[in-house]
Design a protein around this motif. Structure first.
Motif, mmCIF file in Angstrom:
data_model
loop_
_atom_site.group_PDB
_atom_site.id
_atom_site.type_symbol
_atom_site.label_atom_id
_atom_site.label_comp_id
_atom_site.label_asym_id
_atom_site.label_seq_id
_atom_site.Cartn_x
_atom_site.Cartn_y
_atom_site.Cartn_z
ATOM 1 N N LEU A 42 21.731 14.311 13.954
ATOM 2 C CA LEU A 42 21.165 15.514 13.329
ATOM 3 C C LEU A 42 22.206 16.431 12.687
ATOM 4 O O LEU A 42 21.928 17.080 11.696
ATOM 5 C CB LEU A 42 20.386 16.325 14.367
ATOM 6 N N SER A 43 23.372 16.510 13.324
ATOM 7 C CA SER A 43 24.359 17.462 12.830
ATOM 8 C C SER A 43 25.725 17.200 13.440
ATOM 9 O O SER A 43 25.834 16.786 14.601
ATOM 10 C CB SER A 43 23.914 18.884 13.184
ATOM 11 N N SER A 44 26.769 17.462 12.657
ATOM 12 C CA SER A 44 28.135 17.287 13.160
ATOM 13 C C SER A 44 28.748 18.627 13.555
ATOM 14 O O SER A 44 29.949 18.714 13.800
ATOM 15 C CB SER A 44 29.001 16.609 12.092
ATOM 16 N N VAL A 45 27.928 19.682 13.582
ATOM 17 C CA VAL A 45 28.426 20.989 14.040
ATOM 18 C C VAL A 45 28.480 20.940 15.559
ATOM 19 O O VAL A 45 27.516 20.549 16.205
ATOM 20 C CB VAL A 45 27.483 22.121 13.581
ATOM 21 N N LYS A 63 33.799 16.842 8.477
ATOM 22 C CA LYS A 63 32.826 17.390 7.519
ATOM 23 C C LYS A 63 31.587 17.812 8.305
ATOM 24 O O LYS A 63 30.960 16.990 8.962
ATOM 25 C CB LYS A 63 32.410 16.322 6.504
ATOM 26 N N ARG A 64 31.247 19.079 8.227
ATOM 27 C CA ARG A 64 30.097 19.551 9.022
ATOM 28 C C ARG A 64 28.839 19.511 8.165
ATOM 29 O O ARG A 64 28.846 19.945 7.004
ATOM 30 C CB ARG A 64 30.353 20.984 9.520
ATOM 31 N N TYR A 65 27.762 18.999 8.734
ATOM 32 C CA TYR A 65 26.472 18.952 8.019
ATOM 33 C C TYR A 65 25.368 19.256 9.022
ATOM 34 O O TYR A 65 25.549 19.129 10.240
ATOM 35 C CB TYR A 65 26.249 17.571 7.384
ATOM 36 N N TYR A 297 29.594 12.403 10.811
ATOM 37 C CA TYR A 297 29.434 12.214 12.258
ATOM 38 C C TYR A 297 30.539 11.292 12.757
ATOM 39 O O TYR A 297 30.337 10.159 13.160
ATOM 40 C CB TYR A 297 28.061 11.627 12.584
ATOM 41 N N ARG A 298 31.754 11.831 12.702
ATOM 42 C CA ARG A 298 32.932 11.006 12.979
ATOM 43 C C ARG A 298 33.467 11.353 14.364
ATOM 44 O O ARG A 298 34.341 12.187 14.510
ATOM 45 C CB ARG A 298 33.979 11.298 11.892
ATOM 46 N N ILE A 299 32.910 10.690 15.385
ATOM 47 C CA ILE A 299 33.382 10.979 16.746
ATOM 48 C C ILE A 299 34.662 10.213 17.058
ATOM 49 O O ILE A 299 35.410 10.569 17.938
ATOM 50 C CB ILE A 299 32.288 10.717 17.820
#
Ligand code: 5AD
Length: 331
Positions: A42-45, A63-65, A297-299
């Motif tokens: 859902l989100s990378s924040v 990159k936050r989305y 979404y780069r964990i």
């Protein structure tokens, strides 16, 4: 199974007997089906600063989305179209973004408009949030305990210091009591992690009677503090070791749903998935995050992506299932 037996299987020269046993149990309890779960990131924040995670708050390179509710619904409809049966809503932890009300509404809409089951993976929240989401119809919750070693957990999770109960174990019990099917698991090969602590992780998995067990190799990310650590681990980061853990979990919890994880495929894109699915795993989670957001979404670095709208990837996935004598099953 005794601790000694687990330790033996984790460290012996050749674990083919273990894999054989796990495959047999898998066919007995799960047949030849593979459950597909459509993963929507859902989100990378993220407001957390976990030392191992590329999406941590302090990483300026992420990159936050944020997906809109309509985009989330559209992804869930893809899961319906592909007959997955379940969507997993996962996001970086952010209370302001994923309010109790917004998530409850999303769960209601997804269930009402697509008929898919809903698994939530939104991190550590209040019991009231978990209760409201369950009330709205959420079926399952994923929250890895990451490591059962309380001190190591505190070391890599700022804010988790202190002598209280492991914060994730506490929540897993709450989730179970609320009637969720509950999933958890750990990372393998963390700096400072011991073989004895992996044995404890496995015992923890068994004693929690988990419905789902997600575990994978720790992949060092140079953009994170832990990724720059020189500290060694007793626990190997390898496909073989990860698969030994899948197999042991299959023997400890014969009916558990065990995904062959993205981290395992990332460690070895050519064989990771097939080896996972032939060591006791019975679930695969194709990615349904819209293409424009995926790299946000780069964990960890070089995360592979098997995605449902990409037909060639779905074809390759089905070909792997076919090779293994497995077939997708909706659930
Ligand atoms: N390597 C492997 N797995 C990771 N996760 C987060 N960061 C990493 C990493 N660097 C896993 C955690 C988390 C899940 C969503 O992804 O176990 O619970």
């Amino acid at each position: 199974m005794t601790q000694e037996t687990m330790l033996h299987y984790l460290t012996c020269e050749d674990a083919s007997e273990l894999f054989e046993q796990a495959r047999r149990v898998r066919y007995e309890t799960k047949g030849h089906g593979v459950f597909l779960r459509g993963l929507i990131e859902l989100s990378s924040v993220c407001e957390r600063d976990c030392l191992y995670c590329g999406m941590r708050r302090s990483n300026p390179q992420t990159k936050r989305y944020i997906m809109t509710d309509e985009e989330i619904l559209a992804s869930a409809k893809l899961a319906q179209q592909y007959h997955f049966g379940t969507v997993v809503l996962q996001a970086g932890e952010c209370v302001a973004l994923w309010t109790q009300q917004r998530v409850a509404e999303l769960v209601r809409r997804i269930k009402g408009e697509t008929g898919q089951k809903v698994t939530l993976s939104l991190g550590e929240r209040t019991e009231a949030d978990y209760a409201a989401w369950r009330e709205a119809g959420a079926d399952r919750y994923l929250l890895r305990f990451e490591t059962s070693d309380r001190a190591l957990f505190a070391k890599i999770h700022p804010g988790a210091e202190g002598s209280g109960e492991h914060p994730r174990i506490l929540r897993l019990r709450q989730l179970k009591a609320l009637g969720y099917e509950v999933g958890s698991g750990m990372m393998l090969g963390l700096p400072g992690q011991t073989m004895a602590s992996v044995v404890n992780d496995l015992q923890m998995i068994q004693s929690l009677h988990l419905d789902m067990v997600g575990l994978g190799p720790y992949l060092a990310d140079p953009q994170t503090p832990l990724g720059q650590s020189q500290e060694a681990s007793e626990v190997p980061v390898s496909v073989d070791f990860t698969c030994r853990c899948y197999a042991l979990v299959r023997l400890l919890l014969p009916r558990a749903n065990i995904p062959s994880t993205t981290a395992l495929s990332t460690l070895d894109p050519a064989t990771g998935r097939v080896r996972g699915l032939s060591s006791g795993a019975n679930v695969f989670m194709p990615n349904l995050t819209p293409v424009t957001y995926r790299q946000g979404y780069r964990i960890y670095p070089d995360k592979v992506c098997v995605a449902a709208p990409e037909l060639d990837e779905m074809t390759a996935l089905l070909a792997d299932f076919h090779t293994l004598g497995l077939k997708p099953e909706e659930a």
